[in-house]
Design a protein around this motif. Structure first.
Motif, PDB file in Angstrom:
ATOM      1  N   VAL A 203       0.853  -1.182   0.000  1.00 34.30           N
ATOM      2  CA  VAL A 203       0.000   0.000   0.000  1.00 34.30           C
ATOM      3  C   VAL A 203       0.894   1.238   0.000  1.00 34.30           C
ATOM      4  N   LEU A 204       0.284   2.383  -0.256  1.00 33.26           N
ATOM      5  CA  LEU A 204       1.054   3.612  -0.415  1.00 33.26           C
ATOM      6  C   LEU A 204       1.929   3.896   0.797  1.00 33.26           C
ATOM      7  N   GLU A 205       1.412   3.571   1.985  1.00 31.37           N
ATOM      8  CA  GLU A 205       2.170   3.843   3.202  1.00 31.37           C
ATOM      9  C   GLU A 205       3.439   3.007   3.302  1.00 31.37           C
ATOM     10  N   ASP A 206       3.513   1.895   2.551  1.00 31.69           N
ATOM     11  CA  ASP A 206       4.686   1.016   2.596  1.00 31.69           C
ATOM     12  C   ASP A 206       5.732   1.371   1.543  1.00 31.69           C
ATOM     13  N   ILE A 207       5.459   2.383   0.729  1.00 36.25           N
ATOM     14  CA  ILE A 207       6.303   2.679  -0.425  1.00 36.25           C
ATOM     15  C   ILE A 207       7.115   3.938  -0.151  1.00 36.25           C
ATOM     16  N   PRO A 208       8.422   3.934  -0.457  1.00 38.94           N
ATOM     17  CA  PRO A 208       9.256   5.120  -0.210  1.00 38.94           C
ATOM     18  C   PRO A 208       8.664   6.378  -0.853  1.00 38.94           C
ATOM     19  N   LYS A 209       8.723   7.471  -0.113  1.00 39.65           N
ATOM     20  CA  LYS A 209       8.123   8.718  -0.593  1.00 39.65           C
ATOM     21  C   LYS A 209       8.820   9.247  -1.840  1.00 39.65           C
ATOM     22  N   ASP A 210      10.101   8.898  -2.019  1.00 38.90           N
ATOM     23  CA  ASP A 210      10.811   9.434  -3.179  1.00 38.90           C
ATOM     24  C   ASP A 210      10.352   8.806  -4.495  1.00 38.90           C
ATOM     25  N   LEU A 211       9.504   7.750  -4.418  1.00 42.10           N
ATOM     26  CA  LEU A 211       8.966   7.152  -5.637  1.00 42.10           C
ATOM     27  C   LEU A 211       7.622   7.761  -6.034  1.00 42.10           C
ATOM     28  N   ARG A 212       7.015   8.508  -5.159  1.00 44.78           N
ATOM     29  CA  ARG A 212       5.692   9.057  -5.448  1.00 44.78           C
ATOM     30  C   ARG A 212       5.791  10.130  -6.530  1.00 44.78           C
TER      31      ARG A 212
ATOM     32  N   LYS B 200       6.670   9.502  -9.501  1.00 47.84           N
ATOM     33  CA  LYS B 200       7.689   9.089 -10.474  1.00 47.84           C
ATOM     34  C   LYS B 200       7.138   7.996 -11.401  1.00 47.84           C
ATOM     35  N   ALA B 201       7.858   7.800 -12.497  1.00 42.52           N
ATOM     36  CA  ALA B 201       7.607   6.648 -13.357  1.00 42.52           C
ATOM     37  C   ALA B 201       8.261   5.430 -12.713  1.00 42.52           C
ATOM     38  N   VAL B 202       7.497   4.362 -12.486  1.00 44.65           N
ATOM     39  CA  VAL B 202       8.020   3.208 -11.762  1.00 44.65           C
ATOM     40  C   VAL B 202       7.611   1.908 -12.453  1.00 44.65           C
ATOM     41  N   GLN B 203       8.264   0.856 -12.042  1.00 48.72           N
ATOM     42  CA  GLN B 203       7.817  -0.493 -12.376  1.00 48.72           C
ATOM     43  C   GLN B 203       7.817  -1.324 -11.106  1.00 48.72           C
ATOM     44  N   ALA B 204       6.938  -2.309 -11.070  1.00 45.36           N
ATOM     45  CA  ALA B 204       6.839  -3.224  -9.934  1.00 45.36           C
ATOM     46  C   ALA B 204       6.955  -4.649 -10.452  1.00 45.36           C
ATOM     47  N   TRP B 205       7.681  -5.490  -9.710  1.00 46.16           N
ATOM     48  CA  TRP B 205       7.874  -6.873 -10.115  1.00 46.16           C
ATOM     49  C   TRP B 205       8.129  -7.725  -8.881  1.00 46.16           C
ATOM     50  N   LEU B 206       7.986  -9.041  -9.059  1.00 45.38           N
ATOM     51  CA  LEU B 206       8.257  -9.987  -7.985  1.00 45.38           C
ATOM     52  C   LEU B 206       9.629 -10.609  -8.172  1.00 45.38           C
ATOM     53  N   GLU B 207      10.328 -10.753  -7.045  1.00 43.76           N
ATOM     54  CA  GLU B 207      11.616 -11.435  -7.054  1.00 43.76           C
ATOM     55  C   GLU B 207      11.785 -12.164  -5.732  1.00 43.76           C
ATOM     56  N   ASP B 208      11.913 -13.481  -5.804  1.00 43.28           N
ATOM     57  CA  ASP B 208      12.032 -14.320  -4.609  1.00 43.28           C
ATOM     58  C   ASP B 208      10.878 -14.081  -3.635  1.00 43.28           C
ATOM     59  N   GLY B 209       9.685 -13.939  -4.194  1.00 42.96           N
ATOM     60  CA  GLY B 209       8.500 -13.766  -3.368  1.00 42.96           C
ATOM     61  C   GLY B 209       8.323 -12.393  -2.768  1.00 42.96           C
ATOM     62  N   GLN B 210       9.182 -11.441  -3.135  1.00 41.03           N
ATOM     63  CA  GLN B 210       9.101 -10.085  -2.618  1.00 41.03           C
ATOM     64  C   GLN B 210       8.666  -9.128  -3.728  1.00 41.03           C
ATOM     65  N   LEU B 211       7.741  -8.230  -3.390  1.00 36.94           N
ATOM     66  CA  LEU B 211       7.298  -7.234  -4.349  1.00 36.94           C
ATOM     67  C   LEU B 211       8.250  -6.047  -4.317  1.00 36.94           C
ATOM     68  N   ASN B 212       8.874  -5.762  -5.458  1.00 34.11           N
ATOM     69  CA  ASN B 212       9.829  -4.670  -5.576  1.00 34.11           C
ATOM     70  C   ASN B 212       9.234  -3.550  -6.420  1.00 34.11           C
ATOM     71  N   ILE B 213       9.533  -2.313  -6.056  1.00 36.17           N
ATOM     72  CA  ILE B 213       9.104  -1.149  -6.813  1.00 36.17           C
ATOM     73  C   ILE B 213      10.314  -0.245  -6.978  1.00 36.17           C
ATOM     74  N   ALA B 214      10.573   0.170  -8.219  1.00 42.04           N
ATOM     75  CA  ALA B 214      11.743   1.012  -8.469  1.00 42.04           C
ATOM     76  C   ALA B 214      11.411   2.006  -9.568  1.00 42.04           C
ATOM     77  N   ALA B 215      12.128   3.134  -9.560  1.00 40.85           N
ATOM     78  CA  ALA B 215      11.930   4.141 -10.583  1.00 40.85           C
ATOM     79  C   ALA B 215      12.448   3.629 -11.934  1.00 40.85           C
ATOM     80  N   LEU B 216      11.750   4.007 -12.988  1.00 35.13           N
ATOM     81  CA  LEU B 216      12.190   3.690 -14.328  1.00 35.13           C
ATOM     82  C   LEU B 216      13.245   4.698 -14.768  1.00 35.13           C
ATOM     83  N   ASP B 217      14.281   4.205 -15.425  1.00 38.68           N
ATOM     84  CA  ASP B 217      15.334   5.106 -15.900  1.00 38.68           C
ATOM     85  C   ASP B 217      14.832   5.914 -17.087  1.00 38.68           C
TER      86      ASP B 217
END
Length: 256
Positions: free
Chosen positions: A228-237, A239-256
């Motif tokens: 949820v939004l409260e769990d996501i770093p504020k510096d990503l709000r 921004k253009a991002v992508q989200a994906w799963l890796e080893d059962g963990q949901l990752n969210i990162a800015a798109l270059d």
């Protein structure tokens, strides 16, 4: 004198895609489950307060008894959510649902059958043709695979609306408003602001991804793993991002 008969239905029943949370119980500890749910409701009340929840006992070695199940349901209601059904599982689960006077949701049937049964075996391969015969016989032309563009949503998805891409990707060309929900069995692509909820891999596809040009999401989820939004770093709000799963963990990162 004949009386006209009104054949119009008093209520129109439709079966459709609905956003119901699935609580898969892994440890039958009522106090701990209630505490965890209270935390979710407190962190994101707009998402989870009075949310409909399906109880899924498929991760347990034994189905709970009636007293324990009732205690769990009462505790979850006290935590702020509303258990509305049990997920399909075993005959014991079916009997428990009858005792609790709750429905079973059969949409989870295929997942249980894949988890509990043997994996389907591939059909045996045809024996190879002799070399001389294979050389002299022209093979059939391979049909060209038609690439599917998935479901394209050109209008904004407004608050209270839901768009679902069944067994395909979903592309939203504009925005997803607060309180709106976009769901895909494949990946989700959003070319505008995402202020509502985006759920990819809805049928368990862990390779699905979420792409968003302007990130303000209330919730993102892939194959049931969510943030949820409260769990996501504020510096990503924003921004253009992508989200994906890796080893059962949901990752969210800015798109270059």
């Amino acid at each position: 004198m004949s009386t006209a008969v009104d054949y119009e239905q008093a209520g129109e029943l439709k079966i459709g895609q609905v956003g119901i949370a699935n609580l898969r119980v892994r440890t039958l500890d009522v106090a701990r489950l209630v505490e965890e749910m209270q935390g979710r409701v407190q962190r994101a009340p707009k998402l989870f307060s009075r949310a409909a929840v399906v109880l899924d006992f498929g991760g347990l070695a034994q189905t709970p008894d009636l007293t324990t199940a009732r205690a769990l349901i009462d505790g979850l209601r006290g935590a702020g959510v509303l258990p509305v059904a049990l997920a399909y599982g075993t005959s014991e689960t079916e009997r428990l649902a009858e005792q609790l006077d709750l429905p079973l949701l059969s949409k989870f049937r295929a997942q249980y059958e894949r988890a509990d049964g043997d994996a389907p075996t591939a059909p045996p391969a045809a024996p190879p043709a002799p070399a001389a015969e294979a050389a002299s016989r022209p093979g059939p032309a391979a049909p060209a695979a038609a690439a599917s563009p998935g479901l394209i949503q050109s209008n904004p998805v407004r608050s209270g609306q839901q768009v679902y891409a069944d067994n395909r990707d979903l592309t939203v060309l504009t925005s997803v408003g607060a309180g709106a929900e976009v769901i895909a069995d494949g990946s989700v692509h959003i070319y505008g602001p995402l202020r509502g909820r985006a759920l990819a891999g809805a049928q368990g596809n862990e390779k699905a991804r979420i792409f968003c040009r302007e990130f303000h999401a209330e919730l993102v989820a892939i194959a049931g793993h969510y943030k949820v939004l409260e769990d996501i770093p504020k510096d990503l709000r924003g921004k253009a991002v992508q989200a994906w799963l890796e080893d059962g963990q949901l990752n969210i990162a800015a798109l270059d």
